[in-house]
Design an enzyme around this catalytic site. Structure first.
Site, mmCIF file in Angstrom:
data_model
loop_
_atom_site.group_PDB
_atom_site.id
_atom_site.type_symbol
_atom_site.label_atom_id
_atom_site.label_comp_id
_atom_site.label_asym_id
_atom_site.label_seq_id
_atom_site.Cartn_x
_atom_site.Cartn_y
_atom_site.Cartn_z
ATOM 1 N N TYR A 219 -10.035 24.538 -14.461
ATOM 2 C CA TYR A 219 -9.297 24.291 -15.705
ATOM 3 C C TYR A 219 -7.823 24.680 -15.508
ATOM 4 O O TYR A 219 -7.472 25.855 -15.388
ATOM 5 C CB TYR A 219 -9.866 25.111 -16.869
ATOM 6 C CG TYR A 219 -11.323 24.843 -17.205
ATOM 7 C CD1 TYR A 219 -11.973 23.679 -16.778
ATOM 8 C CD2 TYR A 219 -12.065 25.755 -17.961
ATOM 9 C CE1 TYR A 219 -13.310 23.442 -17.091
ATOM 10 C CE2 TYR A 219 -13.401 25.519 -18.274
ATOM 11 C CZ TYR A 219 -14.014 24.360 -17.832
ATOM 12 O OH TYR A 219 -15.332 24.130 -18.144
ATOM 13 N N SER B 154 -19.487 21.678 -25.019
ATOM 14 C CA SER B 154 -19.066 20.577 -25.900
ATOM 15 C C SER B 154 -20.019 20.417 -27.092
ATOM 16 O O SER B 154 -20.470 19.308 -27.399
ATOM 17 C CB SER B 154 -18.937 19.258 -25.115
ATOM 18 O OG SER B 154 -18.027 19.391 -24.051
ATOM 19 N N PRO B 155 -20.321 21.523 -27.805
ATOM 20 C CA PRO B 155 -21.249 21.430 -28.933
ATOM 21 C C PRO B 155 -20.679 20.623 -30.099
ATOM 22 O O PRO B 155 -21.432 20.205 -30.974
ATOM 23 C CB PRO B 155 -21.459 22.902 -29.344
ATOM 24 C CG PRO B 155 -20.226 23.607 -28.879
ATOM 25 C CD PRO B 155 -19.810 22.906 -27.615
ATOM 26 N N LEU B 156 -19.358 20.398 -30.077
ATOM 27 C CA LEU B 156 -18.732 19.587 -31.128
ATOM 28 C C LEU B 156 -18.426 18.179 -30.599
ATOM 29 O O LEU B 156 -17.589 17.468 -31.167
ATOM 30 C CB LEU B 156 -17.436 20.262 -31.606
ATOM 31 C CG LEU B 156 -17.605 21.699 -32.115
ATOM 32 C CD1 LEU B 156 -16.257 22.348 -32.401
ATOM 33 C CD2 LEU B 156 -18.479 21.719 -33.367
ATOM 34 N N GLY B 157 -19.106 17.796 -29.519
ATOM 35 C CA GLY B 157 -18.870 16.462 -28.951
ATOM 36 C C GLY B 157 -17.419 16.257 -28.566
ATOM 37 O O GLY B 157 -16.861 15.188 -28.736
ATOM 38 N N ARG B 158 -16.809 17.333 -28.021
ATOM 39 C CA ARG B 158 -15.383 17.319 -27.636
ATOM 40 C C ARG B 158 -14.484 17.055 -28.837
ATOM 41 O O ARG B 158 -13.416 16.459 -28.731
ATOM 42 C CB ARG B 158 -15.122 16.301 -26.530
ATOM 43 C CG ARG B 158 -15.891 16.623 -25.261
ATOM 44 C CD ARG B 158 -15.737 15.574 -24.190
ATOM 45 N NE ARG B 158 -16.264 16.041 -22.928
ATOM 46 C CZ ARG B 158 -17.550 16.083 -22.606
ATOM 47 N NH1 ARG B 158 -18.452 15.662 -23.467
ATOM 48 N NH2 ARG B 158 -17.940 16.537 -21.427
ATOM 49 N N GLY B 159 -14.955 17.494 -29.967
ATOM 50 C CA GLY B 159 -14.167 17.356 -31.200
ATOM 51 C C GLY B 159 -14.624 16.200 -32.074
ATOM 52 O O GLY B 159 -14.394 16.179 -33.278
ATOM 53 N N GLY C 203 -15.129 15.144 -37.039
ATOM 54 C CA GLY C 203 -14.475 14.122 -37.857
ATOM 55 C C GLY C 203 -12.963 14.262 -37.851
ATOM 56 O O GLY C 203 -12.255 13.475 -38.483
ATOM 57 N N HIS D 46 -20.393 25.022 -10.920
ATOM 58 C CA HIS D 46 -19.950 24.081 -11.963
ATOM 59 C C HIS D 46 -20.722 22.758 -11.876
ATOM 60 O O HIS D 46 -21.160 22.213 -12.884
ATOM 61 C CB HIS D 46 -18.446 23.840 -11.797
ATOM 62 C CG HIS D 46 -17.735 23.433 -13.048
ATOM 63 N ND1 HIS D 46 -16.401 23.647 -13.250
ATOM 64 C CD2 HIS D 46 -18.166 22.821 -14.172
ATOM 65 C CE1 HIS D 46 -16.046 23.189 -14.441
ATOM 66 N NE2 HIS D 46 -17.107 22.678 -15.014
#
Ligand SMILES: NC(=O)c1ccc[n+]([C@@H]2O[C@H](COP(=O)([O-])OP(=O)(O)OC[C@H]3O[C@@H](n4cnc5c(N)ncnc54)[C@H](OP(=O)(O)O)[C@@H]3O)[C@@H](O)[C@H]2O)c1
Length: 326
Positions: A62, A210-215, A219, A131
């Protein structure tokens, strides 16, 4: 301060250090998701610890070392309270930023660990992940090299990322694996059939990334608003052709959130805890945020219960998503 309860703690793997039931993904603080603000990121790190978010997730790749360097002073100041998780496996360097080839050779692993320790300015990495697996090297050989790092006191616990159930079992037979980090969210559920049961069986903690689907699930991360340098512009789920279909699914999450007086991000996080509970899995998801306000929101979701009607409405969405996860 915030009125939010401190997060409950669970052991990392069998007998590992205690970690909050939510960690913090730090990747976006240095690369991939557009502009960053160091002051706000540091405030987010400080608040995280206060709220019981104790596991901080980074990787050598990263920012090609930058993210570890950025976290260094915070981690050093909070040794004993913060659990630092980092990863090796990509050969990418500042000299060769497009080199995404994998390297799992023991000599590479030893050097990568030393480099991460030096950038972080610490004596021991709390959780060290492979990784990505490279099939060029026998898995037992790579895990053996990781186990040597534990024996030498450079690493406390071992983790794997995005491996299959059989690989997890094979690795665990060489050295106990404390954590498995894989993508898991309302939109990405491939691990539920075989990998989650294997982890549960072995006592491995699941760390959904990525629990928020990468944002996307919030929404608020809209494809049309991504800045030029945002890596998500190249991800299939954010592409122009898939946008409309996926936004229709996000609208369903928004509808559930509105009905409960919470945010879509909170529904996405609460769904993970509920699904993990159904499957008997110990989880510490690592939503990524650079905002202390959003961190508060995400932490509060750990005590949000979704009813059966909401879970049933969310159940089919993963099969309807357009575009593969990257
Ligand atoms: N092992 C692997 O291969 C792998 C792959 C990808 C990621 N990861 C790790 O997993 C972590 C999390 O994954 P991720 O960052 O890809 O995706 P994510 O957590 O699903 O989503 C992060 C995005 O959501 C936004 N966000 C966070 N909380 C929000 C909220 N409450 N409301 C609205 N938007 C919100 C963030 O923006 P702001 O930052 O602006 O708030 C960011 O754009 C990473 O940081 C990284 O440490 C690991």
């Amino acid at each position: 301060m915030t009125g939010i309860n401190r997060l409950p703690q669970i052991p990392l793997g069998c007998g590992g250090p205690a970690i909050g039931i939510q960690g913090l993904g730090c990747m976006g603080m240095s690369e991939f998701y557009g502009d960053t603000d160091e002051t706000e990121s540091l405030a987010t790190l400080e608040l995280a610890l206060e709220l019981g978010v104790t596991m901080f997730d980074t990787a050598d790749v990263y920012g090609m070392g930058e993210n570890e360097r950025f976290l260094a002073s915070f981690i050093q100041a909070n040794r004993g309270r913060a659990v630092i998780a980092t990863k090796f496996g990509y050969a990418r360097t500042p000299e060769r930023p497009d080199n995404w080839s994998l390297d799992n050779r023991p000599e590479f692993i030893r050097q990568a660990a030393d480099n991460s320790l030096q950038r972080l300015g610490i004596e021991v990495i709390d959780l060290y992940y492979m990784h990505r697996r490279s099939t060029d090297v026998p898995l037992a050989e790579s895990i053996g090299a990781m186990a040597d790092l534990v024996a030498e006191g450079k690493v406390r616990a071992l983790g794997l990322s995005a491996v299959g159930a059989q690989e997890l079992r094979e690795a665990h037979a060489v050295h106990p694996i404390a954590a498995l980090q894989s993508e898991w969210s309302i939109f990405t559920r491939d691990i539920e059939a075989e990998i989650v049961p294997a982890a549960v069986n072995l006592g491995v903690t699941l760390v959904p990334y990525s629990p928020l689907g990468r944002g996307m699930l919030t929404g608020q991360t809209l494809a049309e608003n991504l800045s030029a340098g945002d890596a998500r512009s190249y991800f299939p789920r954010f592409s122009a052709e898939n946008r409309e279909a996926n936004m229709r699914l996000v609208a369903k999450i928004e509808g559930i959130a509105a009905g409960q007086g919470v945010t879509s991000a909170q529904v996405a996080i609460a769904w993970l805890y509920a699904k993990a509970g159904e499957l008997g899995a110990a989880v510490s998801p690592i939503p990524g945020t650079r905002s202390h306000r959003r961190l508060q929101e995400n932490v509060a979701a750990a005590s949000l219960a979704l009813d059966q009607t909401a879970m049933a409405e969310l159940e089919p969405l993963a099969c309807e998503v357009a575009g593969i996860a990257i």
